[in-house]
Design a protein around this motif. Sequence first.
Motif, short mmCIF file in Angstrom:
data_model
loop_
_atom_site.label_atom_id
_atom_site.label_comp_id
_atom_site.label_asym_id
_atom_site.label_seq_id
_atom_site.Cartn_x
_atom_site.Cartn_y
_atom_site.Cartn_z
N ALA A 135 -10.29 -20.35 1.62
CA ALA A 135 -11.71 -20.24 1.97
C ALA A 135 -12.59 -20.91 0.92
CB ALA A 135 -12.09 -18.76 2.12
N ALA A 136 -12.28 -20.67 -0.35
CA ALA A 136 -13.07 -21.28 -1.42
C ALA A 136 -12.93 -22.79 -1.40
CB ALA A 136 -12.62 -20.72 -2.77
N LEU A 137 -11.71 -23.28 -1.16
CA LEU A 137 -11.48 -24.72 -1.10
C LEU A 137 -12.29 -25.36 0.02
CD1 LEU A 137 -9.81 -27.27 -1.92
CD2 LEU A 137 -8.12 -26.54 -0.23
N VAL A 138 -12.26 -24.74 1.20
CA VAL A 138 -12.97 -25.31 2.35
C VAL A 138 -14.48 -25.26 2.13
CG1 VAL A 138 -13.47 -24.96 4.79
CG2 VAL A 138 -11.11 -24.84 3.97
N ALA A 175 -17.64 -21.52 8.97
CA ALA A 175 -17.02 -20.61 9.94
C ALA A 175 -15.51 -20.56 9.74
CB ALA A 175 -17.36 -21.06 11.36
N TYR A 176 -14.92 -21.71 9.44
CA TYR A 176 -13.47 -21.72 9.16
C TYR A 176 -13.17 -20.84 7.95
CZ TYR A 176 -8.78 -23.57 8.18
OH TYR A 176 -7.43 -23.69 7.95
N ALA A 177 -13.97 -20.97 6.91
CA ALA A 177 -13.75 -20.16 5.72
C ALA A 177 -13.93 -18.67 6.02
CB ALA A 177 -14.72 -20.59 4.62
N ALA A 178 -14.88 -18.34 6.88
CA ALA A 178 -15.06 -16.94 7.26
C ALA A 178 -13.84 -16.41 8.02
CB ALA A 178 -16.33 -16.79 8.10
N CYS A 179 -13.23 -17.27 8.83
CA CYS A 179 -11.99 -16.87 9.50
C CYS A 179 -10.88 -16.64 8.47
CB CYS A 179 -11.56 -17.93 10.51
SG CYS A 179 -12.60 -18.02 11.99
N CYS A 180 -10.86 -17.45 7.42
CA CYS A 180 -9.91 -17.21 6.33
C CYS A 180 -10.18 -15.86 5.67
CB CYS A 180 -10.00 -18.33 5.29
SG CYS A 180 -9.42 -19.94 5.86
#
Length: 384
Positions: A135-138, A175-180
């Motif tokens: 998540a942090a990376l994205v 949003a991708y990071a939130a899914c992570c």
Amino acid sequence: MSTAPPSKLPHHTVEGPEDAPPLLLGPSLGTSTALWDAVAPEFAVAHRVVRWDLPGHGRSPAELIGPGATVADLGGLVLAVADSLGLERFAYAGVSLGGAVGLHLAARHPDRVSALAVVCSSAHFGGAGPWRERAALVRREGLGGLAESAPGRWFTPGFTVPALVADLRAADPGAYAACCDALAAYDMRDSLASITVPTLVVAGRADPATPPAHAREIADAVPGASLVELANASHLAPAERPDAVAAALRAHFTGAPPNGTAVRRAVLGDAHVDRAEANTTPFTAPFQNFISRYAWGEIWTDPTLARRERSMITMTALVAHGHLDELAMHVRAARRNGLTPEEIGAVLLQTAVYCGVPAANAAFAVADRVLAEEAGGRQGRGGG
């Protein structure tokens, strides 16, 4: 097929008769409704099929989810979609994160789920640390790097679906990071025993993201669950092995027997089945029908054993009875079902102990010839 109008709901598509039994299909992280493109049309004949996009994926608004999100939040969005369509109760199948949503719904909202299929998923995804790091990376660098490496995580070597990789590249990083974040906080292991809906678990044998051991953990803990492991399938099995996934879901959701001829072709190859059909006479037709219905339509599709395991058993039985022509055919079938030459050799070596050395000697000669022909054929195709 209809598409839902823009709203506070996730984007979703609806296919099939309005009065048919509803079936919701959930995506994996990084993909869209396109993940089910090769499977959904078959089910839309007799189901009202609803596919949905994760927030920030496909055509779903990114603002539906934020930092610190949970799988329960995603489950709430799915229920909101079902409510908007007037679906009080529905069957559900989901891949990876979509499968996690299905487990959550079956455990926490059993009155809404009539049957569940969990595909290439897990009751936990390896702990919170790696997902927080991703998540942090994205959030810092976007999704370009993950998109570059996605085929290796999603598919077996040499296979890819560019449209699905493009879905990942186009997803909203926040949003991708939130899914992570949701995956980091997710752990259903203590709740699996409470799931009472009919449950099917499907695993890809070559899945590095959620290996078959994760599927077995779910199937062992959910009362009455069935398990199907697919050879030559990685993490996005509905895209890589759509026929096999559809057969498993068909048997689970409808109870309809799989198409025996299709299974026979998948295991033995089109050339063999074409020859058998061409040589069928009125006298032999009942026997061919018997084989397709019972051997291939029931035995080979029983999810209790995987096809590779059935190949091992079949080769052993053929060695024991000296059916060497059939053995050659089933050595080829074993390779299609994912057995390596070394595994085939190990099966035949064991037959030397239980079926006799002369029988195994003849079997090794047949298998050696078939494997050599296969290797020569592959070398010949390399220059084309």
